[in-house]
Design an enzyme around this catalytic site. Structure first.
Site: not given
Ligand code: DOR
Ligand code: ZN
Length: 352
Positions: A20, A22, A106, A143, A181, A254
């Site tokens: 997971h 970003h 997702k 999520h 998460h 995450d």
């Molecule tokens: O804290 C988070 N940041 N939770 C999420 O679900 C998305 C992520 C983000 O993309 O910044």
């Molecule tokens: Zn995430």
């Protein structure tokens, strides 16, 4: 393949994956990708860009941008995900999975978190999509938070499991589901008691901090994420689950970078940028829980097996030695504050 020296000062284990992550896009992607590529062989790349990654063509183009942004010589492999909307076409999604473009899809409940405005308004809207995913073995990544403003933010995960995920699992018994998460004791129990088709990722920050830490000596915006940190009893339940050896729990950072200024603001963004110290942080938890012998399975095996992907072949080596974390990291996009900024960690990744 874990090999420990007598005092466990060095640990060599199978190359791990991040289930997971970003990675963002453009200048931010260029500034953060090396941190993940240094530690992980593969990563599930989250699709919550603006605009989101909805089609296979968008995913292929994003994948190319990720590959091009890797440091020279890196074989880091992104696994692409589709962002589900009320309008997702089951046939298109299935074709993307069957062609190997998408590894998973997702589910963001609309308005649950960063760039989720195009998410799903009501899970019933995507039942034809879920039915197709179940049939072809495509994993659903969730999520897991309700967005009902009447539900307290600290309860949104537990309520989601009860109101939404239990129903989805009951209606699609063969659908593979990853609850991303997880943050609560209720989620740990839900996963443990659920069928083998249901698993969860656990982040370093939810293993290391509780909600009180977010207010320690003042407001700590760099610990603010969604789902938000919870009470100590929840953190302890997550630590027990992650270090238990149960294959339903696996690594997913995450890691979610935002410009420092966007977090140190009157209305700060949610997300913890833990990629620079992810393995060091997880390993600290396993060390504290006297579970170093279970680390490799959590980091490098459970996730791949759940997804039905081959295990990685190389190794990484971690050494017990002080590692200082910088206060800020400069990216071409902006300065970003890393997780554990200014702290000294007890482990270091020495060879990948
Ligand atoms: O804290 C988070 N940041 N939770 C999420 O679900 C998305 C992520 C983000 O993309 O910044
Ligand atoms: Zn995430």
């Amino acid at each position: 393949m874990v090999s420990c020296e007598p005092m466990t000062t060095t640990l060599t284990f199978r190359r791990p994956d991040d289930w997971h992550l970003h990675l963002r896009d453009g200048a931010m992607l260029a500034g953060v990708i090396a941190h993940s590529a240094r530690q992980f062989a593969r990563a599930i790349a989250m699709p919550n860009l603006d605009p989101p990654i909805v089609t296979a063509a968008q995913a292929l183009a994003y994948r190319e941008r990720i590959l091009a942004a890797r440091p020279a010589g890196s074989d880091f492999a992104p696994l692409m995900t589709a962002y589900l909307t009320d309008g997702t076409d089951p046939a298109d999604l299935a074709a993307g999975f069957e062609r190997g473009v998408f590894a998973a899809a997702k589910l963001y409940p609309a308005h649950a978190t960063t760039n989720s405005a195009h998410g799903v308004t009501e899970v019933g809207a995507i039942y034809p999509v879920l039915e197709r995913m179940e049939r072809i073995g495509m994993p659903l990544l969730v999520h897991g938070e309700v967005t009902d403003p009447a539900v307290d933010v600290f309860d949104r995960e537990a309520v989601f499991l009860e109101r939404v995920l239990a129903r989805v699992i009951g209606d699609f018994p063969a659908l593979k589901v990853v609850s991303e998460h997880i943050t609560t004791e209720e989620a740990v129990r839900f996963i443990e008691e659920g069928p083998a088709t249901v698993a969860a990722t656990v982040t370093p920050h939810h293993l290391q901090f509780n909600r009180t830490a977010m207010f320690q000596g003042g407001l700590r915006p760099h610990l603010y994420c969604l789902p938000v940190l919870k009470r100590e009893r929840h953190r302890l339940a997550l630590r027990r689950a992650a270090t238990s050896g149960n294959p339903k729990f696996f690594l997913g950072t995450d890691s979610a970078p935002h410009p420092a200024a966007a977090k140190e603001a009157a209305c700060g963004c949610a997300g913890v940028f833990n990629a620079p110290v992810a393995l060091e942080s997880y390993l600290t938890v396993f060390d504290e829980e006297d579970a170093l012998d279970r680390f490799e399975a959590f980091a490098s095996e459970h996730g791949a097996r759940f997804y039905g992907l081959p295990l990685n072949t190389g190794t990484v080596t971690m050494r017990r030695e002080p590692t200082e974390v910088p206060a800020r990291i400069q990216t071409p996009a902006a300065e970003v504050v890393p997780y554990q900024a200014d702290a000294t960690l007890g482990w270091r990744l020495v060879a990948g």
